[in-house]
Design an enzyme around this catalytic site. Structure first.
Site, PDB file in Angstrom:
ATOM      1  N   HIS A 148      11.552 -39.707  24.349  1.00 28.91           N
ATOM      2  CA  HIS A 148      10.499 -38.872  25.257  1.00 28.91           C
ATOM      3  C   HIS A 148      10.464 -38.191  24.446  1.00 28.91           C
ATOM      4  CE1 HIS A 148      10.141 -36.929  28.763  1.00 28.91           C
ATOM      5  NE2 HIS A 148       9.121 -37.931  28.077  1.00 28.91           N
ATOM      6  N   GLU A 160      14.182 -36.492  23.751  1.00 24.62           N
ATOM      7  CA  GLU A 160      15.320 -37.143  24.435  1.00 24.62           C
ATOM      8  C   GLU A 160      15.191 -38.526  23.673  1.00 24.62           C
ATOM      9  OE1 GLU A 160      14.664 -34.624  28.451  1.00 24.62           O
ATOM     10  OE2 GLU A 160      13.767 -36.455  27.916  1.00 24.62           O
ATOM     11  N   ASN A 198      12.343 -34.309  32.573  1.00 27.83           N
ATOM     12  CA  ASN A 198      11.368 -34.497  33.467  1.00 27.83           C
ATOM     13  C   ASN A 198      11.924 -34.717  35.521  1.00 27.83           C
ATOM     14  OD1 ASN A 198       9.443 -34.369  31.721  1.00 27.83           O
ATOM     15  ND2 ASN A 198       8.972 -37.034  31.738  1.00 27.83           N
TER      16      ASN A 198
HETATM   17  N1  CAA Z   1      -1.847 -29.264  16.927  1.00 25.35           N
HETATM   18  C1  CAA Z   1      -2.249 -27.807  15.738  1.00 25.35           C
HETATM   19  N2  CAA Z   1      -1.807 -27.015  16.081  1.00 25.35           N
HETATM   20  C2  CAA Z   1      -1.413 -26.799  17.390  1.00 25.35           C
HETATM   21  C3  CAA Z   1      -2.114 -27.933  18.277  1.00 25.35           C
HETATM   22  C4  CAA Z   1      -2.050 -28.878  18.275  1.00 25.35           C
HETATM   23  N3  CAA Z   1      -2.533 -30.235  18.806  1.00 25.35           N
HETATM   24  N4  CAA Z   1      -2.218 -27.734  19.986  1.00 25.35           N
HETATM   25  C5  CAA Z   1      -1.781 -26.144  19.466  1.00 25.35           C
HETATM   26  N5  CAA Z   1      -2.218 -25.784  18.339  1.00 25.35           N
HETATM   27  C6  CAA Z   1      -2.604 -23.822  18.066  1.00 25.35           C
HETATM   28  C7  CAA Z   1      -3.442 -23.200  18.445  1.00 25.35           C
HETATM   29  O1  CAA Z   1      -4.673 -23.193  17.907  1.00 25.35           O
HETATM   30  C8  CAA Z   1      -2.856 -22.056  18.186  1.00 25.35           C
HETATM   31  O2  CAA Z   1      -3.295 -21.506  17.218  1.00 25.35           O
HETATM   32  P1  CAA Z   1      -3.728 -20.050  16.837  1.00 25.35           P
HETATM   33  O3  CAA Z   1      -2.680 -19.427  16.835  1.00 25.35           O
HETATM   34  O4  CAA Z   1      -3.985 -19.910  15.490  1.00 25.35           O
HETATM   35  O5  CAA Z   1      -4.537 -19.419  17.749  1.00 25.35           O
HETATM   36  C9  CAA Z   1      -1.274 -22.142  18.334  1.00 25.35           C
HETATM   37  O6  CAA Z   1      -0.810 -23.952  18.438  1.00 25.35           O
HETATM   38  C10 CAA Z   1      -0.443 -21.550  19.478  1.00 25.35           C
HETATM   39  O7  CAA Z   1      -2.028 -22.157  20.520  1.00 25.35           O
HETATM   40  P2  CAA Z   1      -1.660 -20.853  21.799  1.00 25.35           P
HETATM   41  O8  CAA Z   1      -2.816 -20.561  21.592  1.00 25.35           O
HETATM   42  O9  CAA Z   1      -2.617 -22.412  22.721  1.00 25.35           O
HETATM   43  O10 CAA Z   1      -0.678 -20.646  22.462  1.00 25.35           O
HETATM   44  P3  CAA Z   1       0.872 -21.157  23.276  1.00 25.35           P
HETATM   45  O11 CAA Z   1       1.499 -20.008  22.966  1.00 25.35           O
HETATM   46  O12 CAA Z   1      -0.445 -20.927  24.572  1.00 25.35           O
HETATM   47  O13 CAA Z   1       1.188 -22.447  22.718  1.00 25.35           O
HETATM   48  C11 CAA Z   1       1.833 -24.337  24.146  1.00 25.35           C
HETATM   49  C12 CAA Z   1       0.225 -23.911  24.132  1.00 25.35           C
HETATM   50  C13 CAA Z   1       3.134 -24.623  22.649  1.00 25.35           C
HETATM   51  C14 CAA Z   1       1.022 -25.533  24.638  1.00 25.35           C
HETATM   52  C15 CAA Z   1       2.422 -23.656  25.381  1.00 25.35           C
HETATM   53  O14 CAA Z   1       1.412 -23.150  26.199  1.00 25.35           O
HETATM   54  C16 CAA Z   1       3.329 -24.201  26.434  1.00 25.35           C
HETATM   55  O15 CAA Z   1       4.645 -24.572  25.799  1.00 25.35           O
HETATM   56  N6  CAA Z   1       3.638 -24.724  27.248  1.00 25.35           N
HETATM   57  C17 CAA Z   1       4.201 -26.257  27.843  1.00 25.35           C
HETATM   58  C18 CAA Z   1       4.484 -27.461  27.263  1.00 25.35           C
HETATM   59  C19 CAA Z   1       5.457 -28.181  28.094  1.00 25.35           C
HETATM   60  O16 CAA Z   1       6.263 -27.182  29.217  1.00 25.35           O
HETATM   61  N7  CAA Z   1       5.034 -29.045  27.121  1.00 25.35           N
HETATM   62  C20 CAA Z   1       5.922 -29.967  28.210  1.00 25.35           C
HETATM   63  C21 CAA Z   1       5.176 -31.269  29.242  1.00 25.35           C
HETATM   64  S1  CAA Z   1       6.343 -32.407  30.007  1.00 25.35           S
HETATM   65  C22 CAA Z   1       6.088 -33.337  29.462  1.00 25.35           C
HETATM   66  O17 CAA Z   1       5.884 -33.249  27.924  1.00 25.35           O
HETATM   67  C23 CAA Z   1       6.902 -34.503  29.615  1.00 25.35           C
HETATM   68  C24 CAA Z   1       6.122 -36.075  30.428  1.00 25.35           C
HETATM   69  O18 CAA Z   1       7.194 -36.631  30.089  1.00 25.35           O
HETATM   70  C25 CAA Z   1       5.216 -35.438  31.155  1.00 25.35           C
HETATM   71  P1  NAD Z   2      -3.156 -41.125  27.465  1.00 23.23           P
HETATM   72  O1  NAD Z   2      -3.340 -41.908  28.706  1.00 23.23           O
HETATM   73  O2  NAD Z   2      -3.706 -39.927  27.320  1.00 23.23           O
HETATM   74  O3  NAD Z   2      -3.057 -42.578  26.277  1.00 23.23           O
HETATM   75  C1  NAD Z   2      -2.633 -44.333  26.447  1.00 23.23           C
HETATM   76  C2  NAD Z   2      -3.374 -44.829  25.698  1.00 23.23           C
HETATM   77  O4  NAD Z   2      -2.627 -45.498  25.575  1.00 23.23           O
HETATM   78  C3  NAD Z   2      -4.859 -44.468  25.670  1.00 23.23           C
HETATM   79  O5  NAD Z   2      -5.246 -44.190  24.371  1.00 23.23           O
HETATM   80  C4  NAD Z   2      -5.186 -46.280  26.162  1.00 23.23           C
HETATM   81  O6  NAD Z   2      -5.993 -46.791  25.208  1.00 23.23           O
HETATM   82  C5  NAD Z   2      -4.266 -46.763  24.865  1.00 23.23           C
HETATM   83  N1  NAD Z   2      -2.984 -48.037  25.345  1.00 23.23           N
HETATM   84  C6  NAD Z   2      -3.754 -48.289  26.905  1.00 23.23           C
HETATM   85  N2  NAD Z   2      -3.078 -49.653  26.900  1.00 23.23           N
HETATM   86  C7  NAD Z   2      -2.818 -50.050  25.173  1.00 23.23           C
HETATM   87  C8  NAD Z   2      -1.292 -51.181  24.738  1.00 23.23           C
HETATM   88  N3  NAD Z   2      -1.977 -52.419  25.569  1.00 23.23           N
HETATM   89  N4  NAD Z   2      -2.630 -51.217  23.353  1.00 23.23           N
HETATM   90  C9  NAD Z   2      -2.928 -50.296  22.468  1.00 23.23           C
HETATM   91  N5  NAD Z   2      -3.395 -49.079  23.319  1.00 23.23           N
HETATM   92  C10 NAD Z   2      -3.317 -48.903  24.247  1.00 23.23           C
HETATM   93  O7  NAD Z   2      -1.644 -41.562  27.718  1.00 23.23           O
HETATM   94  P2  NAD Z   2      -0.040 -40.441  27.451  1.00 23.23           P
HETATM   95  O8  NAD Z   2      -0.530 -39.041  28.009  1.00 23.23           O
HETATM   96  O9  NAD Z   2      -0.990 -40.152  26.524  1.00 23.23           O
HETATM   97  O10 NAD Z   2       0.911 -41.097  28.026  1.00 23.23           O
HETATM   98  C11 NAD Z   2       1.238 -41.728  27.553  1.00 23.23           C
HETATM   99  C12 NAD Z   2       2.655 -42.617  27.988  1.00 23.23           C
HETATM  100  O11 NAD Z   2       3.862 -41.190  26.863  1.00 23.23           O
HETATM  101  C13 NAD Z   2       3.283 -42.083  28.746  1.00 23.23           C
HETATM  102  O12 NAD Z   2       4.487 -43.911  28.795  1.00 23.23           O
HETATM  103  C14 NAD Z   2       3.298 -41.152  29.820  1.00 23.23           C
HETATM  104  O13 NAD Z   2       4.517 -41.510  30.588  1.00 23.23           O
HETATM  105  C15 NAD Z   2       4.018 -40.444  27.952  1.00 23.23           C
HETATM  106  N6  NAD Z   2       4.300 -39.021  28.280  1.00 23.23           N
HETATM  107  C16 NAD Z   2       3.372 -38.529  28.314  1.00 23.23           C
HETATM  108  C17 NAD Z   2       3.275 -37.106  28.679  1.00 23.23           C
HETATM  109  C18 NAD Z   2       1.929 -36.082  28.697  1.00 23.23           C
HETATM  110  O14 NAD Z   2       2.293 -34.763  28.756  1.00 23.23           O
HETATM  111  N7  NAD Z   2       0.918 -37.009  28.529  1.00 23.23           N
HETATM  112  C19 NAD Z   2       4.545 -36.123  28.014  1.00 23.23           C
HETATM  113  C20 NAD Z   2       5.666 -37.322  27.144  1.00 23.23           C
HETATM  114  C21 NAD Z   2       5.165 -38.468  27.804  1.00 23.23           C
END
Ligand code: CAA
Ligand code: NAD
Length: 297
Positions: A148, A160, A198
């Site tokens: 994860h 994770e 999460n």
């Molecule tokens: N690739 C390369 N560089 C990137 C990038 C990427 N994908 N995304 C951003 N950057 C760069 C930016 O361009 C920026 O560069 P500069 O300093 O040159 O401008 C630098 O990285 C920092 O970005 P930001 O200016 O946007 O700065 P920030 O300090 O706000 O950081 C962040 C951005 C890291 C996203 C921060 O806001 C953060 O940590 N947010 C919380 C994110 C979080 O909680 N994530 C977990 C979500 S839950 C999950 O993922 C689990 C799930 O299953 C749902």
């Molecule tokens: P997303 O919708 O951005 O991307 C999913 C992608 O999978 C799409 O581009 C779609 O075209 C492709 N897809 C769907 N079915 C497919 C298949 N059978 N074969 C090939 N490609 C296929 O979603 P996401 O946010 O990247 O989430 C992807 C997974 O990661 C989910 O399980 C989500 O829960 C998990 N996740 C999401 C986050 C988040 O912050 N969004 C963080 C951690 C984990």
């Protein structure tokens, strides 16, 4: 078992980042998408991100310009895209990052079992679903782990690593080592809903949305409160837009169905309404906020 070749199924928000960090870690990577447009989008994002990372290294004086160029070229050179799942047949590890839909994930792993070599390790990047169920569906539960990653994968330092009762020591150790090769710090988790992050983070996002639904505070104030009062990098409403409202809703629906008596798992009204209206967050340009690139209003 050393992981040298990796398949990543799904090259969306999470998948493209996983492809990239695996390639940066020295693996050959095959990115598989459902259609050409999605594949092109995912590979395009990787190219943009690599360019950004390289430019930053040059700016900081950590890499000379030609070394930064070589980093981009070498990393991109390890990545190939495909629309065929058979392209992952000889991978040592396949990471699934498709939509948060348990039936779709189970069907995918069952299919991959017929495609991949017997020793291929299967990993899911699911946010919320049981890894064990995917392991059973895959027909090779000893090879199944959760990996994860966090959004944005390129910047977040955690992975994770989830083991089920059936996961073999070898698969688990190889998955942890892969996480480290991707530049992440792995933490070990049991196969529980939401693992560690999460299970804590999503109920917090739910409470913030319910606060908004009750009209207790504006979204801007809720976000500012948690950023400035607790030092979080983003407030919870911005974070929901960032994660994707569809993904957040799928996580919650799965949990509410399975654990109806757990009060921490609930579905805020506004979340359902936004998803029904196609407002999925930053990725569609509107969720709780309206987004133009990184800017929101
Ligand atoms: N690739 C390369 N560089 C990137 C990038 C990427 N994908 N995304 C951003 N950057 C760069 C930016 O361009 C920026 O560069 P500069 O300093 O040159 O401008 C630098 O990285 C920092 O970005 P930001 O200016 O946007 O700065 P920030 O300090 O706000 O950081 C962040 C951005 C890291 C996203 C921060 O806001 C953060 O940590 N947010 C919380 C994110 C979080 O909680 N994530 C977990 C979500 S839950 C999950 O993922 C689990 C799930 O299953 C749902
Ligand atoms: P997303 O919708 O951005 O991307 C999913 C992608 O999978 C799409 O581009 C779609 O075209 C492709 N897809 C769907 N079915 C497919 C298949 N059978 N074969 C090939 N490609 C296929 O979603 P996401 O946010 O990247 O989430 C992807 C997974 O990661 C989910 O399980 C989500 O829960 C998990 N996740 C999401 C986050 C988040 O912050 N969004 C963080 C951690 C984990």
């Amino acid at each position: 078992m050393a992981i040298r070749k990796v398949g990543v199924i799904g090259c969306g928000l999470m998948g493209h980042g996983i492809v990239q960090v695996a390639a940066q870690g020295g693996c050959d990577v095959v990115a598989v998408e459902a259609d050409q447009a999605a594949l092109d989008r995912g590979l395009g994002r990787i190219e943009k991100s690599l360019a950004k990372l390289a430019a930053k290294q040059v700016e900081k004086g950590k890499l000379a310009e030609d070394a930064a160029e070589a980093f981009v070229k070498e990393t991109r050179g390890r990545i190939t895209g495909s629309l065929e799942r058979s392209a992952v047949a000889d991978c040592d590890l396949v990471v699934e990052a498709i939509v948060e839909d348990l039936d779709a994930k189970k069907a995918l792993f069952a299919e991959l079992n017929g495609i991949c070599k017997p020793e291929t390790i299967f990993a899911s990047n699911t946010s919320s679903f049981p890894i064990g169920e995917m392991g059973s569906a895959s027909g090779r539960p000893q090879n199944m782990v959760g990996l994860h990653f966090f959004n944005p994968v390129q910047l977040m330092r955690l992975v994770e690593v989830v083991r089920t009762d059936d996961t073999s020591e070898e698969s688990f150790a190889a998955a942890r080592a892969f996480g480290e090769a991707c530049g992440k710090t792995p933490v070990s988790c049991k196969d529980t809903p939401g693992f560690v992050v999460n299970r804590l983070l999503v109920p917090y996002m739910v409470q913030a949305l319910m606060m908004l639904d009750r009209g207790d505070a504006s979204k801007e104030d809720i976000d500012a409160a948690m950023q400035l009062g607790c030092g979080y990098p983003m407030g919870p409403i911005t974070l929901t837009d960032y994660v994707g409202l569809d993904t957040t809703l799928s996580i919650l629906k799965g949990w509410v169905d399975r654990y109806p008596d757990e009060p921490a798992f609930a579905i805020p009204r506004s979340l359902e309404e936004k998803v029904a209206a196609g407002k999925l967050g930053r990725k569609t340009g509107e969720g709780f906020y309206v987004w133009e690139g990184d800017k929101k209003r």
